[in-house]
Design an enzyme around this catalytic site. Structure first.
Site, PDB file in Angstrom:
ATOM      1  N   ASN A 160     147.346  13.002 -32.152  1.00  0.00           N
ATOM      2  CA  ASN A 160     147.016  13.481 -30.818  1.00  0.00           C
ATOM      3  C   ASN A 160     146.230  14.775 -30.971  1.00  0.00           C
ATOM      4  O   ASN A 160     146.088  15.316 -32.080  1.00  0.00           O
ATOM      5  CB  ASN A 160     148.255  13.627 -29.924  1.00  0.00           C
ATOM      6  CG  ASN A 160     149.245  14.679 -30.428  1.00  0.00           C
ATOM      7  OD1 ASN A 160     148.862  15.713 -30.966  1.00  0.00           O
ATOM      8  ND2 ASN A 160     150.538  14.416 -30.239  1.00  0.00           N
TER       9      ASN A 160
ATOM     10  N   GLU B  79     148.113  17.707 -32.627  1.00  0.00           N
ATOM     11  CA  GLU B  79     148.409  17.498 -34.046  1.00  0.00           C
ATOM     12  C   GLU B  79     147.185  17.720 -34.921  1.00  0.00           C
ATOM     13  O   GLU B  79     147.278  18.368 -35.973  1.00  0.00           O
ATOM     14  CB  GLU B  79     148.945  16.073 -34.251  1.00  0.00           C
ATOM     15  CG  GLU B  79     150.340  15.858 -33.705  1.00  0.00           C
ATOM     16  CD  GLU B  79     150.735  14.392 -33.629  1.00  0.00           C
ATOM     17  OE1 GLU B  79     151.942  14.117 -33.463  1.00  0.00           O
ATOM     18  OE2 GLU B  79     149.840  13.525 -33.719  1.00  0.00           O
TER      19      GLU B  79
ATOM     20  N   ASP C 136     153.275   5.651 -30.176  1.00  0.00           N
ATOM     21  CA  ASP C 136     153.804   4.539 -30.962  1.00  0.00           C
ATOM     22  C   ASP C 136     153.235   3.210 -30.460  1.00  0.00           C
ATOM     23  O   ASP C 136     152.913   2.317 -31.248  1.00  0.00           O
ATOM     24  CB  ASP C 136     155.331   4.510 -30.878  1.00  0.00           C
ATOM     25  CG  ASP C 136     155.972   5.780 -31.427  1.00  0.00           C
ATOM     26  OD1 ASP C 136     155.403   6.363 -32.366  1.00  0.00           O
ATOM     27  OD2 ASP C 136     157.029   6.173 -30.913  1.00  0.00           O
TER      28      ASP C 136
END
Length: 339
Positions: free
Chosen positions: A211, A214, A281
């Site tokens: 993301n 991150e 996920d």
């Protein structure tokens, strides 16, 4: 738009039954629901009467669950303890058809768990008041790693895609990482890593999912614009010798950076977002299934964007089904043609 929908539907059909290995930190998300009874006489805190308990697949287990509900054949590989949380995870994943033989039990450590205490009453909205995390910080025992390695080697000949889901809890050792990445390179099998804290260690991986926060942390600088993100993603792609880097950006959609190509993907549905937990996920699950089916990376990313848009409209970590994804594809076509 009709051609694009046909492409999506063909991809969705191709994703069915693809054999995927997921290794990573398997997490039991536990929700304890309590009804407010009174204020304690021992301290100024609420006394709750437990009204329910639910275990939900989190971390790498949520990737496993999403691959299963999207129609894949999935092998869950990771560490658990010999406890109730492990039993709950196995039951949840097996119910959706996942192979849980690779969830190796280590009696010396607990299953990674995140227990959320939810408090509410007849006249109040239920809300989380505290979270209790439990995990071992000890390195994996050599004997346990050897057991994981043996299991991985036994199923690799059937695998069509590999996911490394690294939440920083130590399941993905350097030895297991090398085994999987080397195998995927030799056999030409698609692989993807989603690493919260240490993505730069995964040299040779096929694709990277991060993301925006991150990748900014990984590259050690602020990424304020799309141009900044594209530059950082290309830098990371080259450093890891990866085929592509997919950056999710919340309400701003996604950016996929490949060698010589940049794909900006807007959000698929701008309706109300309830919860972003686990949407990454879902994204990874859809991408690896599509890549395993031979779908072009940009199409795989766009399809995952639609799947993630379904996930964020659900509370908590959640799964997306084949039916839901097919309906969302049809809905996007109808909205486009009505304009």
């Amino acid at each position: 738009m009709k051609a694009l929908q046909q492409e999506y539907n063909k991809a969705l059909s191709g994703m069915q039954g693809r054999d995927i290995l997921v290794i990573g930190d398997m997490v039991a998300d536990i929700y304890l629901d309590g009804r407010i009874s009174r204020i304690s006489r021992e301290a100024p805190v609420l006394v709750l009467e437990q009204a329910g308990e639910k275990v939900v697949a989190g971390g790498a287990a949520n990737v496993v669950n999403n691959i299963a509900t999207l129609g894949g054949k999935v092998h869950a590989v990771g560490l658990v303890g010999s406890d109730k949380s492990a039993d709950g995870l196995r039951a949840i994943l097996a119910k959706n058809g996942a192979d849980v033989r690779g969830l190796i039990a280590d009696d010396s450590r607990p299953t990674i768990s995140k227990t959320r205490i939810i408090a509410g009453g007849r006249a109040t909205v239920s809300q989380q008041i505290v979270r209790i995390d439990r995990e071992s910080k000890a390195p994996m025992a050599p004997a346990v790693e050897a057991e994981l390695r043996a299991y991985i080697k036994s199923i690799l000949p059937t695998v069509e895609g590999v996911v490394i889901s690294d939440y920083g809890s130590g399941t993905v050792t350097e030895g297991l990482q090398s085994l999987l990445i080397d195998y995927c390179q030799i056999k030409g099998i698609p692989s993807i890593v989603d690493s919260r804290y240490a993505v730069r260690r995964f040299h040779g991986i096929g694709y990277v999912k991060q993301n925006d926060a991150e990748i900014a942390a990984a590259m050690g600088r602020n990424l304020d614009t799309t141009e900044d993100i594209v530059a950082a993603a290309e830098e990371l792609r080259q450093e890891l010798a990866a085929k592509g880097v997919l950056v999710t950006r919340g309400e701003l959609g996604m950016v996929l950076v490949e060698h010589g190509a940049v794909h900006e993907i807007p959000v698929s549905d701008k309706s109300e977002v309830f919860d972003v937990s686990g949407a990454g996920d879902t994204c990874v699950a859809a991408v690896i299934l599509a890549l395993a089916a031979g779908v072009a990376p940009a199409t795989a990313a766009r399809l995952s964007n639609i799947a993630s848009g379904i996930a964020v409209r659900k509370l908590g970590t959640s799964t997306v089904s084949v039916r839901e994804l097919a309906e969302a594809i049809e809905k996007s076509r109808e909205e486009y043609t009505s304009k």
